[in-house]
Design a protein around this motif. Structure first.
Motif, short mmCIF file in Angstrom:
data_model
loop_
_atom_site.label_atom_id
_atom_site.label_comp_id
_atom_site.label_asym_id
_atom_site.label_seq_id
_atom_site.Cartn_x
_atom_site.Cartn_y
_atom_site.Cartn_z
N ALA A 1 -14.95 5.15 78.05
CA ALA A 1 -14.72 3.72 78.46
C ALA A 1 -13.65 3.11 77.59
CB ALA A 1 -16.15 2.90 78.50
N ARG A 2 -13.86 3.65 76.39
CA ARG A 2 -12.66 3.11 75.17
C ARG A 2 -11.17 3.51 75.85
NH1 ARG A 2 -14.47 3.53 69.39
NH2 ARG A 2 -16.33 2.50 70.61
N TRP A 3 -11.27 4.94 76.30
CA TRP A 3 -9.84 5.52 76.75
C TRP A 3 -9.55 4.66 78.19
CZ3 TRP A 3 -6.82 8.48 74.98
CH2 TRP A 3 -6.93 9.29 73.65
N ALA A 4 -10.56 4.15 78.87
CA ALA A 4 -9.92 3.55 80.10
C ALA A 4 -9.48 2.08 79.53
CB ALA A 4 -11.30 3.28 80.85
N GLY A 5 -9.84 1.33 78.45
CA GLY A 5 -9.77 0.37 78.17
C GLY A 5 -8.25 0.08 77.49
N PHE A 6 -7.87 1.10 76.83
CA PHE A 6 -6.54 1.65 76.16
C PHE A 6 -5.59 1.77 77.18
CE2 PHE A 6 -8.45 1.52 72.03
CZ PHE A 6 -7.43 1.48 71.14
N ALA A 7 -5.95 2.56 78.11
CA ALA A 7 -5.03 2.99 79.28
C ALA A 7 -4.64 1.75 80.03
CB ALA A 7 -5.72 3.90 80.42
N LEU A 8 -5.77 0.69 80.16
CA LEU A 8 -5.08 -0.51 80.95
C LEU A 8 -4.23 -1.43 79.89
CD1 LEU A 8 -8.64 -1.78 82.17
CD2 LEU A 8 -6.70 -1.15 83.72
N VAL A 9 -4.33 -1.19 78.74
CA VAL A 9 -3.58 -1.94 77.73
C VAL A 9 -2.13 -1.56 77.98
CG1 VAL A 9 -2.95 -2.59 75.38
CG2 VAL A 9 -5.25 -2.93 76.28
N TRP A 10 -2.20 0.17 77.92
CA TRP A 10 -0.80 0.44 78.00
C TRP A 10 -0.17 0.31 79.37
CZ3 TRP A 10 -3.67 5.66 76.12
CH2 TRP A 10 -3.72 5.46 74.74
N ILE A 11 -0.86 0.12 80.58
CA ILE A 11 -0.27 -0.06 81.70
C ILE A 11 0.37 -1.45 81.74
CG2 ILE A 11 -0.78 -0.58 84.15
CD1 ILE A 11 -2.77 1.55 83.93
N ALA A 12 -0.34 -2.37 81.10
CA ALA A 12 0.20 -3.80 81.15
C ALA A 12 1.49 -3.74 80.20
CB ALA A 12 -0.61 -4.65 80.11
N LEU A 13 1.46 -3.09 79.04
CA LEU A 13 2.70 -2.96 78.17
C LEU A 13 4.06 -2.34 79.11
CD1 LEU A 13 1.13 -1.77 74.87
CD2 LEU A 13 2.06 -3.83 75.49
N ILE A 14 3.66 -1.37 79.70
CA ILE A 14 4.50 -0.84 80.67
C ILE A 14 5.29 -1.90 81.59
CG2 ILE A 14 5.02 0.91 82.65
CD1 ILE A 14 3.12 2.68 81.29
N VAL A 15 4.25 -2.67 82.07
CA VAL A 15 4.49 -3.81 83.24
C VAL A 15 5.65 -4.48 82.42
CG1 VAL A 15 4.04 -5.76 84.51
CG2 VAL A 15 2.70 -3.46 84.64
N LEU A 16 5.08 -5.26 81.14
CA LEU A 16 5.92 -6.12 80.35
C LEU A 16 7.32 -5.49 79.79
CD1 LEU A 16 3.72 -7.81 77.54
CD2 LEU A 16 4.89 -8.87 79.45
N THR A 17 7.10 -4.28 79.56
CA THR A 17 8.54 -3.61 79.19
C THR A 17 9.60 -3.59 80.21
OG1 THR A 17 7.35 -2.20 77.51
CG2 THR A 17 9.49 -1.46 78.06
N ILE A 18 9.15 -3.12 81.56
CA ILE A 18 10.05 -3.16 82.49
C ILE A 18 10.49 -4.45 82.84
CG2 ILE A 18 9.99 -2.68 85.03
CD1 ILE A 18 8.05 -0.56 84.89
N ASP A 19 9.66 -5.48 82.90
CA ASP A 19 10.10 -6.78 83.21
C ASP A 19 11.06 -7.36 82.17
OD1 ASP A 19 9.64 -9.61 84.30
OD2 ASP A 19 9.10 -9.92 82.31
N MET A 20 10.76 -6.83 80.82
CA MET A 20 11.64 -7.24 79.70
C MET A 20 13.16 -6.88 79.84
SD MET A 20 11.15 -6.50 75.46
CE MET A 20 11.10 -4.77 75.82
N PHE A 21 13.05 -5.50 80.12
CA PHE A 21 14.62 -4.96 80.31
C PHE A 21 15.28 -5.62 81.79
CE2 PHE A 21 13.21 -1.52 77.30
CZ PHE A 21 14.55 -1.21 76.70
N ALA A 22 14.43 -5.82 82.74
CA ALA A 22 14.93 -6.44 83.87
C ALA A 22 15.52 -7.77 83.68
CB ALA A 22 13.96 -6.41 85.06
N ALA A 23 14.76 -8.44 82.86
CA ALA A 23 15.09 -9.84 82.39
C ALA A 23 16.36 -9.80 81.47
CB ALA A 23 14.08 -10.58 81.72
#
Length: 312
Positions: A270-292
């Motif tokens: 369950a902790r791995w799952a929580g961290f995985a979700l955080v990492w997915i959110a960071l990937i989304v933010l990073t892609i958006d940051m580079f696009a912007a």
């Protein structure tokens, strides 16, 4: 087009975040000192080290000018209190075997920064940023269920550091990294001195009584605090924001690996799952940051081209 000095900037950022990434190992050298003693020494020794650097760099006129500015002093006093909370929580987490949760706090920090932009600065978010926030909220719920409590350490680190950055933006380019750290530790030094006196009068200070390694490590706390900050300041002057934003993930990645692989902290599914979700959110933010960032650069080039071919 790369900014001049980008290579040097990347090197400085990697070294700065790399040093922050191994901080858990450094703080473990300071045991059996508790978090309050460690942070108190860190403040006092950082102030002394900063005073030496100010002298070497002949920055006293600049520092004295800032000391006379009430607005700057008040802002940095508030920033000092926030960094005090951040340091206390982080050192406590490290010494109590909760490095993984501390790493989670710094993974979460970029998302908290976006949230603060909405609620404090009234910024409008792009769709990708809202998606990242939504994923992060689910991650916090998953981790809270796993821990059996809200991940208080992670949230305290993320919000204290996020608010610290927000407060520092108010003084912006007016205050360099060395002057800022000097004034912040100057504000905190009476608290730190009082804490050391109280510990000495009650349980007793561990520094100087727990072996040569611990004593030398404690005495180096000022250098360990100031050097990464100054390297980061050098990187920030040379790197585009997108590059700097991406490099910040190095520190929590290293902290996470130390917690899991070196200190063998528990990581149930369950902790791995929580961290995985955080990492997915960071990937989304990073892609958006580079696009912007690319879109902003394109707009700037367009305006420059328009100016060049416009009426003389």
């Amino acid at each position: 087009m790369p900014v001049r000095g980008t290579g040097t900037g990347i090197l400085l950022a990697v070294v700065a975040y790399g040093l922050w990434g191994v901080l858990p190992l450094f703080f473990l050298l300071l045991a059996p000192a508790g978090a309050v003693e460690v942070v108190a020494w860190r403040i006092v020794l950082s102030l002394l080290f900063c005073a030496v650097l100010v002298t070497v760099t002949r920055s006293w006129p600049r520092l004295l000018e800032l000391l006379r500015d009430r607005g700057v002093m008040l802002t940095l006093g508030i920033a000092g209190l926030l960094i005090l909370v951040n340091w206390l929580v982080y050192v406590f987490a490290t010494l109590s075997g909760q490095v993984v949760e501390a790493a989670l706090g710094y993974f979460t920090n970029p998302i908290v920064t976006v949230l603060l932009g909405v609620f404090v600065l009234r910024e409008r978010l792009r769709i990708a940023q809202w998606v990242a926030i939504g994923i992060s909220a689910v991650a916090v719920i998953v981790l809270a269920v796993n821990y059996g409590r809200v991940p208080i350490i992670a949230l305290a680190l993320a919000f204290s550091f996020g608010l610290y950055g927000l407060i520092k933006k108010r003084v912006g380019a007016r205050v360099d990294a060395l002057s800022g750290l000097t004034i912040e530790t100057l504000w905190l030094s009476p608290l730190a001195g009082g804490a050391l006196i109280a510990i000495a009068a009650t349980s007793g200070l561990t520094t100087g009584t727990a072996g040569l390694t611990q004593t030398l490590a404690m005495l180096s706390a000022g250098v360990v605090t100031a050097v990464p900050l100054l390297l980061f300041a050098g990187a920030a002057r040379r790197l585009p924001l997108a590059y700097l934003g991406l490099s910040q993930y190095l520190a929590p990645i290293m902290q996470f690996l130390i917690g899991v692989a070196v200190l063998h902290e528990a990581m149930p599914p369950a902790r791995w799952a929580g961290f995985a979700l955080v990492w997915i959110a960071l990937i989304v933010l990073t892609i958006d940051m580079f696009a912007a960032s690319r879109a902003a650069a394109g707009d700037a080039r367009g305006r420059a081209t328009g100016d060049a071919v416009g009426p003389v």
